[in-house]
Design a protein around this motif. Structure first.
Motif, PDB file in Angstrom:
ATOM      1  N   UNK A 194       0.839  -1.186   0.000  1.00  0.00           N
ATOM      2  CA  UNK A 194       0.000   0.000   0.000  1.00  0.00           C
ATOM      3  C   UNK A 194       0.874   1.236   0.000  1.00  0.00           C
ATOM      4  N   UNK A 195       0.269   2.391  -0.230  1.00  0.00           N
ATOM      5  CA  UNK A 195       0.971   3.663  -0.071  1.00  0.00           C
ATOM      6  C   UNK A 195       0.870   4.026   1.409  1.00  0.00           C
ATOM      7  N   UNK A 196       2.023   4.026   2.102  1.00  0.00           N
ATOM      8  CA  UNK A 196       2.035   4.091   3.562  1.00  0.00           C
ATOM      9  C   UNK A 196       2.828   5.301   4.049  1.00  0.00           C
ATOM     10  N   UNK A 197       2.272   5.973   5.069  1.00  0.00           N
ATOM     11  CA  UNK A 197       2.973   7.047   5.773  1.00  0.00           C
ATOM     12  C   UNK A 197       2.870   6.776   7.265  1.00  0.00           C
ATOM     13  N   UNK A 198       3.944   7.062   8.016  1.00  0.00           N
ATOM     14  CA  UNK A 198       3.951   6.759   9.454  1.00  0.00           C
ATOM     15  C   UNK A 198       4.517   7.891  10.305  1.00  0.00           C
ATOM     16  N   UNK A 207      -2.581  11.195  17.135  1.00  0.00           N
ATOM     17  CA  UNK A 207      -3.618  11.487  18.118  1.00  0.00           C
ATOM     18  C   UNK A 207      -3.107  11.094  19.500  1.00  0.00           C
ATOM     19  N   UNK A 208      -3.337  11.957  20.463  1.00  0.00           N
ATOM     20  CA  UNK A 208      -2.863  11.720  21.828  1.00  0.00           C
ATOM     21  C   UNK A 208      -3.381  10.382  22.358  1.00  0.00           C
ATOM     22  N   UNK A 209      -2.475   9.595  22.929  1.00  0.00           N
ATOM     23  CA  UNK A 209      -2.832   8.312  23.517  1.00  0.00           C
ATOM     24  C   UNK A 209      -2.729   7.139  22.571  1.00  0.00           C
ATOM     25  N   UNK A 210      -2.450   7.382  21.300  1.00  0.00           N
ATOM     26  CA  UNK A 210      -2.331   6.278  20.327  1.00  0.00           C
ATOM     27  C   UNK A 210      -0.882   5.805  20.213  1.00  0.00           C
ATOM     28  N   UNK A 211      -0.723   4.543  19.794  1.00  0.00           N
ATOM     29  CA  UNK A 211       0.604   3.939  19.722  1.00  0.00           C
ATOM     30  C   UNK A 211       1.187   3.951  18.315  1.00  0.00           C
ATOM     31  N   UNK A 212       0.697   4.800  17.441  1.00  0.00           N
ATOM     32  CA  UNK A 212       1.227   4.900  16.089  1.00  0.00           C
ATOM     33  C   UNK A 212       0.441   5.894  15.275  1.00  0.00           C
ATOM     34  N   UNK A 213       0.940   6.148  14.052  1.00  0.00           N
ATOM     35  CA  UNK A 213       0.272   7.121  13.178  1.00  0.00           C
ATOM     36  C   UNK A 213       0.291   6.642  11.728  1.00  0.00           C
ATOM     37  N   UNK A 214       0.032   5.361  11.561  1.00  0.00           N
ATOM     38  CA  UNK A 214       0.092   4.787  10.213  1.00  0.00           C
ATOM     39  C   UNK A 214      -1.152   5.146   9.408  1.00  0.00           C
TER      40      UNK A 214
END
Length: 633
Positions: A507-511, A610-617
């Motif tokens: 996929x086209x992925x950004x993190x 987002x605050x409290x999340x374990x990633x930003x994928x």
């Protein structure tokens, strides 16, 4: 036709009443020996009771002696059963009448299957079947897919059992299809029924060029999406938790199933359609059988279940092994008591193909052959259902053996060569049963039409609109034609790669935790029309971020250097509560607003974590477009 009607009428009479000879013998026996008991006499000397019991169980093999007749001609039912026996003669050893009975999970309307068998039996024109499915139908893991894949076996069976007549060999149909019945395989790794729903126009276009001149529609379509329609599409390596039955995407997949069936029935008036329900040996993984069954019953589509055939006894085998050896699920060689003189069908604990059998690595693709077959213990371990002890699947005690089931080999998902053979057996049994019923005069009298109501769609128009996608741009090939998902210019922070452990789902992925990653995709359609834009993203329960998706409408590609005519913005979140990681189609523009009228660009920008999340994928898989629904153009 007249002969057929006579045979059917005769068959009806023979089922409704015993023969005169049988009746007279029954009466005489009752009068003379009533004190001994008529039941004993009928079963011992006349066989009346046996005859009725056997006739009532149509899936059991019926002996030719059940009809008592003074006629010199062979009884009709024996003739019909003989033809059934002929065309199922290559069936996998060990499959029982109960196995075959369970395989027919939903009979549905049999009219189209019966007409398909009429066409095969005539041997006048080539029959065309289509398989649409995922990597199971693609034959993943097979060393020789062209020989062992169920679609290839089915094609071979049709041509062996019903070769075209010699006088048909010179006609244009036979020349076009090389004098053969054909099975076209549209399987694609990772494809599910929503993938097909979006690509029906592509399939119709590709199939039109493959059909014989005598027909404008295929004769049979097999839909194999059960595994991929639920947790089989998970973008993580395995299922970490047990997903809820009615997870967030449940209704979307159900609607896709209805879209596909409604479109196929409306386009192909005579084509037989069946659902083929597969299952994996990861016991905690659900399949799409529940989704399909609702649609199947509403539209009277037959359901053939490999899952019901094999996995009922599979569960019993696991339980039995658990009692014998709860740590490694092994058994003693002395328990190989079934078919012990035949190495291929030798089996322990249950008869072949339901018991533990020797691995057949020669049928596994070289890439996976070194890993050999996977054991019951491995399947249980990967199912994550044993909580009270540590399994030792590779630490087998001396003198004991691992348990392998013959229908699985390199993994828990994809059937072995023997497994594909069983799939073919179930398909043939369904076809042969339809023909036998028709031959015996019990054929379906009417062809089911589209029902007067929808199943989950709000209107029939919604079903038609959702089956009419004009553009589908993908990161990976799905089915036959691949329109690649290519960005406009250079992406900022997005990279195309596969993030799953098996490297099979790109996929086209950004993190980037800071967000601000950007990518744009073009949609170029005829101007002055109204189009609805969709973006398919990965949805998961962990590590996902949010994004802003904007559709900028220019109307005409020549105007893309000017400000857009219209702009639609939508905030999209890749996180949901369901413990499953699958693609989800997000509608960006509405039917009642012309969000795209020709050439438009889809811009995607990631937000900060987002605050409290374990990633930003953020993972983009598909950008697609369909026409706006009627009344909103």
């Amino acid at each position: 036709m007249a002969t057929t009607n006579v045979r059917r009428a005769a068959a009806n009479r023979s089922r409704a009443y015993p023969s005169p000879s049988a009746i007279s013998k029954c009466i005489l026996g009752f009068v003379l020996f009533s004190w001994v008991g008529c039941l004993y006499l009928m079963s011992s000397f006349i066989g009346c009771s046996q005859q009725n019991d056997l006739l009532a169980t149509s899936d059991l093999q019926v002996p030719s002696t059940i009809s008592i007749s003074n006629d010199a001609t062979e009884p009709i039912q024996s003739t019909c059963q003989a033809e059934y026996n002929r065309i199922v003669s290559q069936q996998t050893p060990g499959l029982t009448p109960q196995d075959l009975l369970r395989s027919r999970a939903w009979i549905g309307n049999q009219y189209r299957l019966e007409r398909l068998m009429d066409k095969l039996s005539s041997r006048e024109h080539p029959v065309v079947a289509v398989v649409a499915g995922g990597s199971i139908s693609g034959g993943h893991g097979l060393a020789y897919p062209d020989q062992h894949r169920y679609s290839n076996r089915l094609e071979h069976w049709m041509n062996e059992m019903y070769p075209l007549r010699q006088e048909s060999a010179s006609n244009q149909d036979s020349k076009q299809l090389q004098q053969m019945h054909k099975v076209f395989n549209f399987a694609s790794h990772g494809a599910d029924i929503c993938s097909m729903a979006k690509r029906l126009n592509i399939m119709y276009s590709d199939l039109a060029s493959k059909l014989p001149l005598s027909s404008n529609e295929p004769d049979l379509i097999i839909l194999e999406f059960a595994v991929n329609d639920y947790e089989g599409q998970d973008h993580l390596h395995g299922i970490k938790y047990q997903a809820s039955v009615f997870f967030d995407g449940f209704m979307d997949i159900t609607l896709c199933s209805e879209v596909v069936i409604h479109s196929l029935l409306k386009r192909y008036k005579n084509t037989a359609i069946v659902f083929l329900e597969m299952q994996t040996a990861v016991l905690s993984r659900k399949t799409g059988a529940l989704l399909h069954m609702g649609v199947a019953t509403h539209y009277q589509i037959p359901v053939i279940s490999y899952a019901e055939t094999l996995f009922q006894i599979f569960n019993e085998l696991v339980r039995k092994l658990e009692r014998i050896d709860p740590i490694s699920y092994s058994f003693l060689p002395s328990e190989l008591v079934f078919s012990k003189d035949n190495n291929v069908t030798t089996s322990a604990l249950f008869p072949y193909p339901h018991g533990c059998s020797p691995c057949q690595p020669q049928h596994i693709l070289n890439t996976f052959r070194a890993g050999g077959c996977k054991s019951i213990c491995t399947f249980v371990e990967r199912s994550n259902i044993v909580k009270d002890r540590k399994l030792k699947c590779k630490d087998i005690q001396s003198g004991r053996r691992e348990c392998f089931v013959p229908y699985l080999a390199p993994d828990a998902v994809h059937p072995s060569a023997a497994g594909h053979g069983i799939v073919m057996d179930l398909l043939v049994h369904a076809l042969a049963s339809a023909q036998r019923s028709s031959c015996e005069g019990e054929g379906t009298l009417y062809k089911s039409e589209l029902p007067m109501t929808t199943f989950v769609a709000k209107t029939a128009n919604e079903l038609e609109v959702r089956s009419d996608f004009l553009v589908v741009h993908d990161v990976a090939r799905i089915f036959s034609r691949w329109d690649q998902l290519k960005p406009v210019g250079d992406p900022e922070g997005f990279t195309r790669y596969a993030d799953d452990s098996l490297k099979q789902r790109p996929g086209w992925i950004a993190t980037d935790p800071s967000g601000g990653n950007k990518i744009s995709f073009p949609i170029d359609l005829p101007p002055n029309e109204c189009y609805v834009i969709y973006v398919a993203i990965l949805k998961s329960y962990t590590g996902m971020g949010t994004m802003m998706i904007e559709v900028r409408d220019y109307g005409d590609k020549k105007r893309n250097s000017m400000p857009p005519k219209h702009s639609t913005r939508k905030k999209v979140d890749g996180l949901w509560k369901s413990p499953i990681s699958v693609w989800n189609d997000v509608q960006i523009t509405d039917d009642n607003v012309a969000g795209c009228t020709g050439y438009c660009e889809v811009d995607i920008t990631t937000d900060p974590t987002v605050s409290g999340r374990d990633g930003n994928k953020v993972k983009i898989l598909t950008v697609s477009a369909r026409r706006c629904s009627k009344g909103h153009h």
